[in-house]
Design a protein around this motif. Structure first.
Motif, PDB file in Angstrom:
ATOM      1  N   GLN A  79     -16.203  10.558 -10.900  1.00 47.45           N
ATOM      2  CA  GLN A  79     -16.313  10.259 -12.329  1.00 47.45           C
ATOM      3  C   GLN A  79     -17.690   9.704 -12.690  1.00 47.45           C
ATOM      4  OE1 GLN A  79     -12.905   8.143 -13.701  1.00 47.45           O
ATOM      5  NE2 GLN A  79     -13.444   8.275 -15.845  1.00 47.45           N
ATOM      6  N   LYS A  95      -3.238   9.399  -6.852  1.00 42.21           N
ATOM      7  CA  LYS A  95      -4.272  10.434  -7.034  1.00 42.21           C
ATOM      8  C   LYS A  95      -5.590  10.034  -6.376  1.00 42.21           C
ATOM      9  CE  LYS A  95      -4.414  10.472 -11.529  1.00 42.21           C
ATOM     10  NZ  LYS A  95      -3.624   9.253 -11.697  1.00 42.21           N
ATOM     11  N   SER A  96      -6.044   8.821  -6.654  1.00 42.02           N
ATOM     12  CA  SER A  96      -7.330   8.375  -6.106  1.00 42.02           C
ATOM     13  C   SER A  96      -7.298   8.316  -4.591  1.00 42.02           C
ATOM     14  CB  SER A  96      -7.710   6.999  -6.676  1.00 42.02           C
ATOM     15  OG  SER A  96      -7.920   7.072  -8.060  1.00 42.02           O
ATOM     16  N   ASP A 120     -13.141  14.677 -10.557  1.00 40.15           N
ATOM     17  CA  ASP A 120     -12.408  13.481 -10.967  1.00 40.15           C
ATOM     18  C   ASP A 120     -12.689  13.171 -12.439  1.00 40.15           C
ATOM     19  OD1 ASP A 120     -11.040  11.114 -11.109  1.00 40.15           O
ATOM     20  OD2 ASP A 120     -12.436   9.967  -9.883  1.00 40.15           O
ATOM     21  N   GLU A 121     -11.722  13.458 -13.300  1.00 36.54           N
ATOM     22  CA  GLU A 121     -11.823  13.162 -14.737  1.00 36.54           C
ATOM     23  C   GLU A 121     -13.175  13.605 -15.326  1.00 36.54           C
ATOM     24  OE1 GLU A 121      -9.476  12.086 -16.624  1.00 36.54           O
ATOM     25  OE2 GLU A 121      -8.035  11.026 -15.375  1.00 36.54           O
ATOM     26  N   ASP A 147       0.532   9.197 -13.040  1.00 35.72           N
ATOM     27  CA  ASP A 147       0.235   7.962 -13.763  1.00 35.72           C
ATOM     28  C   ASP A 147      -0.668   7.082 -12.905  1.00 35.72           C
ATOM     29  OD1 ASP A 147       0.331   6.197 -15.839  1.00 35.72           O
ATOM     30  OD2 ASP A 147       2.523   6.081 -15.925  1.00 35.72           O
ATOM     31  N   ASN A 148      -1.190   6.013 -13.483  1.00 36.98           N
ATOM     32  CA  ASN A 148      -1.981   5.053 -12.709  1.00 36.98           C
ATOM     33  C   ASN A 148      -1.134   4.506 -11.560  1.00 36.98           C
ATOM     34  OD1 ASN A 148      -4.195   5.316 -14.419  1.00 36.98           O
ATOM     35  ND2 ASN A 148      -3.510   3.668 -15.768  1.00 36.98           N
ATOM     36  N   GLY A 149      -1.705   4.514 -10.361  1.00 34.33           N
ATOM     37  CA  GLY A 149      -0.973   4.036  -9.196  1.00 34.33           C
ATOM     38  C   GLY A 149      -0.116   5.087  -8.525  1.00 34.33           C
ATOM     39  N   THR A 180       5.847  10.777 -15.734  1.00 35.13           N
ATOM     40  CA  THR A 180       6.540   9.504 -15.937  1.00 35.13           C
ATOM     41  C   THR A 180       7.832   9.399 -15.131  1.00 35.13           C
ATOM     42  OG1 THR A 180       7.708  10.379 -17.871  1.00 35.13           O
ATOM     43  CG2 THR A 180       5.606   9.256 -18.262  1.00 35.13           C
ATOM     44  N   HIS A 237      -6.199  13.101 -16.993  1.00 38.08           N
ATOM     45  CA  HIS A 237      -5.104  12.548 -17.787  1.00 38.08           C
ATOM     46  C   HIS A 237      -4.944  13.314 -19.095  1.00 38.08           C
ATOM     47  CE1 HIS A 237      -5.539   8.925 -15.180  1.00 38.08           C
ATOM     48  NE2 HIS A 237      -4.260   8.796 -15.444  1.00 38.08           N
TER      49      HIS A 237
END
Length: 265
Positions: A92, A49-50, A179-180, A44-46, A251, A212
């Motif tokens: 991206q 991953k980045s 990346d995406e 999820d965001n946060g 999640t 995602h």
């Protein structure tokens, strides 16, 4: 889609950690990618991953842990360090100059200088050598690209991805991080990118895919590694879980052990 991965580890992360002040962005992240394997990095965001991608690609230096490339421990403190050990990242935004043509973007900051020493000293480039190598790189991907004089801004999204991927594998990358890659693409262009990923993995390149899109992951990846609150909490074979299972892992609704127990029942 499962392909037969070579029994050789391309990238291995062991207990990787990274903090920004009091925030622990990565906590003991560990996993492997074999040559010729496509691994989805999910979260999820946060989830981290980045940060993980930035550590592998040399934008951030990890605070702790070990990175091995082809079985050898390496120090990656800069993007140049990553490139030297065979890691290329397709971000991206693709990091290309829209007004430049395909060849110029493929050789951005890696231009081939003219064979004549005097002309090379004056900054002349070997355009013929660059175009020849560019055609070879694009042909390696079986990609449909118009004239190599075409500006990047005139290409479709799928074609731009092809150029970005060609640029990565053109420099002998053993590992490509994406990346995406289909985030802003339609169905047909996304299918083209999937095919590009299949092509380079079939040639022995290890691919770490951040996405995602669960359908994209199911169609393209052999395995999925899931990050949750900075930790690697799952490493599963994609053909052994459902999209719903992957979402539950992302999640935190279920653990890998719980999902394995459900499938075994």
């Amino acid at each position: 889609m499962v392909r037969t991965a070579l029994d050789q580890v391309a990238l291995e992360l062991s207990n990787l950690g990274k903090s920004f002040g009091p925030v622990e962005a990565l906590k003991n992240v560990s996993f492997k990618i074999n040559k010729g394997e496509v691994v989805g990095l999910l979260g999820d965001n946060g989830a981290g991953k980045s940060t993980l991608v930035r550590c592998i690609s040399g934008i951030h230096a990890p605070d702790k842990g070990e990175v091995k490339v082809n079985g050898t421990a390496v120090q990656i403190n800069t993007p140049l360090d990553a490139r030297k050990v065979g890691i290329e990242t397709v971000f991206q935004d693709l990091a290309m100059i829209p007004e430049f043509d395909i060849v110029d973007n493929l050789f951005l900051n890696r231009e081939i200088k003219h064979k004549n020493p005097l002309l090379a000293k004056l900054g002349w480039l070997d355009k013929k050598a660059m175009q020849k190598r560019a055609k070879k790189a694009i042909n390696r991907l079986n990609s449909r690209i118009p004239s190599f004089d075409t500006q990047i801004q005139s290409l479709s999204g799928g074609q731009r991805q092809a150029v970005a991927i060609a640029r990565a594998v053109n420099w002998g990358a053993d590992i490509v991080i994406m990346d995406e890659p289909t985030a802003a693409l339609g169905v047909e262009q996304s299918a083209q990118v999937n095919e590009l990923i299949n092509v380079i993995s079939s040639q022995g390149v290890a691919v770490l895919l951040i996405s995602h899109n669960m359908q994209h992951v199911v169609e393209t990846c052999d395995r999925a590694v899931v990050l949750y609150q900075g930790e690697s909490v799952a490493d599963v074979a994609v053909d052994e879980v459902s999209k719903e299972d992957l979402v539950a892992l992302i999640t935190g609704a279920k653990s890998q052990a719980q999902i394995a127990e459900i499938h075994a029942a």
